[in-house]
Design a protein around this motif. Structure first.
Motif, short mmCIF file in Angstrom:
data_model
loop_
_atom_site.label_atom_id
_atom_site.label_comp_id
_atom_site.label_asym_id
_atom_site.label_seq_id
_atom_site.Cartn_x
_atom_site.Cartn_y
_atom_site.Cartn_z
N THR A 150 -4.73 4.39 12.44
CA THR A 150 -5.26 3.14 12.18
C THR A 150 -4.05 2.10 12.26
O THR A 150 -3.13 2.16 12.43
CB THR A 150 -5.34 3.33 10.56
OG1 THR A 150 -4.29 3.46 9.98
CG2 THR A 150 -6.16 4.32 10.27
N ILE A 151 -4.38 0.78 11.93
CA ILE A 151 -3.46 -0.32 12.12
C ILE A 151 -2.35 -0.23 11.04
O ILE A 151 -1.42 -1.01 11.20
CB ILE A 151 -4.34 -1.73 12.06
CG1 ILE A 151 -3.48 -2.76 12.71
CG2 ILE A 151 -4.79 -1.98 10.53
CD1 ILE A 151 -4.33 -3.93 12.95
N HIS A 209 3.70 -0.59 10.39
CA HIS A 209 4.85 0.22 10.15
C HIS A 209 5.81 -0.23 11.37
O HIS A 209 6.82 -0.58 11.21
CB HIS A 209 4.43 1.63 10.11
CG HIS A 209 5.82 2.41 10.45
ND1 HIS A 209 6.99 2.71 9.37
CD2 HIS A 209 6.25 3.36 11.46
CE1 HIS A 209 7.69 3.26 9.83
NE2 HIS A 209 7.36 3.94 11.06
N PHE A 210 5.36 -0.16 12.66
CA PHE A 210 6.37 -0.43 13.93
C PHE A 210 6.81 -1.80 13.61
O PHE A 210 7.92 -2.07 14.04
CB PHE A 210 5.37 -0.28 15.02
CG PHE A 210 5.33 1.23 15.52
CD1 PHE A 210 5.94 2.28 14.94
CD2 PHE A 210 4.24 1.38 16.38
CE1 PHE A 210 5.84 3.41 15.45
CE2 PHE A 210 3.95 2.84 16.80
CZ PHE A 210 5.02 3.98 16.32
N LEU A 237 -3.08 -3.01 4.77
CA LEU A 237 -4.01 -2.71 3.83
C LEU A 237 -5.12 -2.56 4.60
O LEU A 237 -6.16 -1.59 4.36
CB LEU A 237 -3.96 -4.24 3.01
CG LEU A 237 -3.06 -4.58 2.19
CD1 LEU A 237 -3.35 -5.89 1.65
CD2 LEU A 237 -2.93 -3.57 0.88
N ALA A 238 -5.43 -3.08 5.86
CA ALA A 238 -6.57 -2.77 6.63
C ALA A 238 -6.67 -1.37 6.97
O ALA A 238 -7.59 -0.87 7.30
CB ALA A 238 -6.66 -3.98 7.80
N GLY A 239 -5.26 -0.96 7.53
CA GLY A 239 -5.16 0.18 8.02
C GLY A 239 -5.62 1.36 6.75
O GLY A 239 -6.43 2.32 6.96
N PRO A 241 -9.12 0.43 12.95
CA PRO A 241 -8.62 1.07 13.98
C PRO A 241 -7.25 0.42 14.53
O PRO A 241 -7.16 -0.80 14.34
CB PRO A 241 -9.57 1.12 15.06
CG PRO A 241 -10.47 -0.13 14.87
CD PRO A 241 -10.32 -0.04 13.25
N ARG A 242 -6.29 1.33 15.05
CA ARG A 242 -4.96 0.77 15.30
C ARG A 242 -5.18 -0.42 16.55
O ARG A 242 -4.55 -1.15 16.87
CB ARG A 242 -4.27 1.78 15.75
CG ARG A 242 -2.86 1.44 16.41
CD ARG A 242 -2.09 2.69 16.70
NE ARG A 242 -0.82 2.55 17.23
CZ ARG A 242 0.16 3.52 17.81
NH1 ARG A 242 -0.09 4.48 17.59
NH2 ARG A 242 1.26 3.00 18.26
#
Length: 555
Positions: free
Chosen positions: A374-375, A380-381, A437-439, A444-445
């Protein structure tokens, strides 16, 4: 306030400075182009914008440009330039032979970068920065990546040769800390990039040339993540070099402990490798036992991280109290908040706290199931490499570039440096928080707005995508400010001498044990950990693969 230079001011050798600056030119061009691609990406993803002027470049093509230029090219070129300058400053000038090796490595990297970039721009390598099979790129893209890796190896060899020459000429002495740190990171890079070199040379390149019909996808992903997780520490350790050695000098303090700093680097070297499979927890082709082992080993990296946090804040507190700070936190206000060389990296340090917490979630066997692919992971990155590391690099550039070019960081440019760091912090807070939050909602990532699963679900994510566009726009404004500063420091700032800050060890610190420089011992332990963590998983993957060894070896 910036400290005045003293008679003991030491410059990086002029010939070494030219080599270091060559890397800086490429790094900041990559920053501008990669940042522009990132801006276009978040604008398109928001669903409220289309690419300007009728540009037909695809969303995933822009995403590939953004990832490769910033995560691979900017970082690798900047790190090599910084480490070359650091070794020249602390261990003395490189020899002519060592410089020739370095220049050869630089040109190989540059040619490889140009080749890979050309294929991406021609839409023949839209494979994202992870270039996972079965996505296939043009063979020139893979050859370009191979040249970048080989060129970087030569630059690392140049640095390692200088270290051992210094040790030979100064028998029994402890090596300069910055030189030691650069060498540890060079060893880490050579070791980790072996994985991606094997993947590219023996799988992806023969496959793209038509020499083999198919490749083992699981094996290629495993080889990539053997490289990919250690890559994070290749990014991080140069930032730690600045945090441990440069920032204490900037604030007028001392290194808390030379031995602790070296030990933390050794631990990062050892714990960087037997952990890559924690990126593959959802892949069924790897036995659960080995996933569990590598998850456990991943958490060992908390040890050098906490050691670093303790050392840094001990340094800050000691200096703040020297300047009259009282009470539990009274020392905090006495730090030089107006100095961009301190403030900008400090913002990065603060961002690394939630970034590290998110990393614990990513590496946890159960919690990873919620956020995997997920995004959240993208957020995180962006807290770790794109904030903690990037802001530290920018803070370094504000004094390193004028030091190498014979110019000075003026009060105006220092002010703009602080502005750029604050803008970056605000933009990243908005963008990264919305990604996290969206993740959690399942966004999706990697997915263009128009390809989201359904209108109702996409509608739930729209506010977060718009927030990402707002944050990304602020970040691009910060990039423009940084580029203005860099251009000024290269060509237009007043001539003068800018200090390369190198702190000394605090009085009373314990003597550094000689074993920390015995790379034979640490090398054996490192190889043993890699063999233990990867031998059986790779044997299982090859023996159980439908492609078998045919997909692995081109012959």
């Amino acid at each position: 306030m910036k400290q005045k230079l003293t008679a003991s001011f030491i410059r990086v050798d002029g010939k070494d400075a030219k080599l270091a600056m060559a890397h800086m030119y490429v790094a900041f061009i990559a920053l501008l182009l990669g940042g522009l691609a990132g801006l276009l990406q978040v604008l398109v993803r928001s669903g409220e914008f289309t690419l300007p002027l009728g540009i037909k470049i695809g969303y995933y093509q822009v995403l590939t440009v953004h990832g490769i230029l910033l995560a691979l090219i900017l970082t690798t070129f900047f790190i090599m330039g910084f480490q070359i300058a650091s070794i020249s400053r602390t261990a003395g000038a490189f020899t002519n032979v060592q410089r020739k090796i370095g220049w050869t490595g630089f040109w190989l990297m540059l040619v490889g970068t140009a080749a890979a970039a050309a294929m991406v721009l021609l839409n023949k390598a839209t494979v994202l920065y992870t270039f996972y099979a079965p996505l296939k790129a043009h063979w020139i893209f893979y050859l370009g990546l191979a040249l970048v890796v080989v060129g970087s190896w030569l630059l690392c060899i140049m640095q390692i040769l200088k270290y051992y020459r210094w040790k030979k000429e100064n028998k029994g002495q402890t090596s300069p800390l910055l030189t030691y740190m650069a060498v540890v990171n060079s060893i880490l890079w050579i070791t980790c990039s072996l994985g991606v070199a094997v993947e590219v040379l023996f799988q992806l390149l023969p496959w793209s040339l038509g020499l083999v019909e198919r490749v083992d996808i699981l094996l290629s992903r495993t080889l990539f993540w053997y490289f990919g997780h250690a890559l994070v520490y290749f990014w991080l350790l140069p930032a730690y070099m600045a945090w441990y050695v440069v920032v204490p000098k900037v604030i007028g303090g001392h290194i808390f402990s030379d031995a602790l700093a070296r030990l933390s680097f050794i631990l990062f070297l050892l714990f960087s490798f037997p952990v890559g499979i924690h990126h593959q927890l959802t892949e069924p082709g790897i036995e659960g036992f080995w996933k569990f082992v590598q998850v456990v080993l991943t958490f060992f990296v908390v040890i050098p991280s906490l050691m670093t946090a303790f050392s840094l804040f001990a340094t800050f507190e000691m200096r703040g109290r020297e300047l009259g700070g009282k009470g539990v936190l009274g020392w905090f206000k006495n730090l030089p908040w107006g100095d961009a060389r301190f403030l900008v990296p400090f913002i990065g340090m603060v961002a690394f706290i939630p970034g590290g917490a998110g990393g614990i979630v990513n590496a946890s066997y159960q919690m990873n199931q919620l956020v995997h692919n997920t995004i959240w992971v993208t957020g995180h990155f962006h807290l770790t490499v794109a904030t903690a590391v990037a802001l530290t690099f920018f803070g370094v550039a504000f004094w390193l570039i004028p030091h190498l070019t014979g110019r000075t960081l003026t009060p105006k440019l220092n002010y703009l440096g602080n502005v750029s760091g604050i803008l970056w912090g605000i933009g990243m807070l908005i963008m990264s928080l919305s990604m996290h939050l969206a993740g959690l909602l399942g966004a999706p990532r990697r997915s263009e707005y128009s390809t989201y699963g359904g209108a109702e679900m996409a509608y739930d994510w729209i506010p977060y995508q718009i927030a990402q566009a707002v944050g990304g726009t602020i970040l691009f404004i910060a990039i423009l400010v940084i580029m203005y500063i860099v251009v000024q420091l290269i060509w237009f700032a007043p001539k003068g001498e800018e200090e390369f800050p190198v702190a000394t060890v605090a009085p009373g610190a314990e003597k550094t044990p000689a074993i920390l420089e015995n790379f034979k011992i640490w090398g054996v332990i490192l190889v043993a950990l890699i063999v233990f963590a990867y031998t059986m998983p790779i044997i299982d993957i090859i023996s159980n693969s439908p492609a078998g060894s045919k997909g692995f070896m081109p012959w």
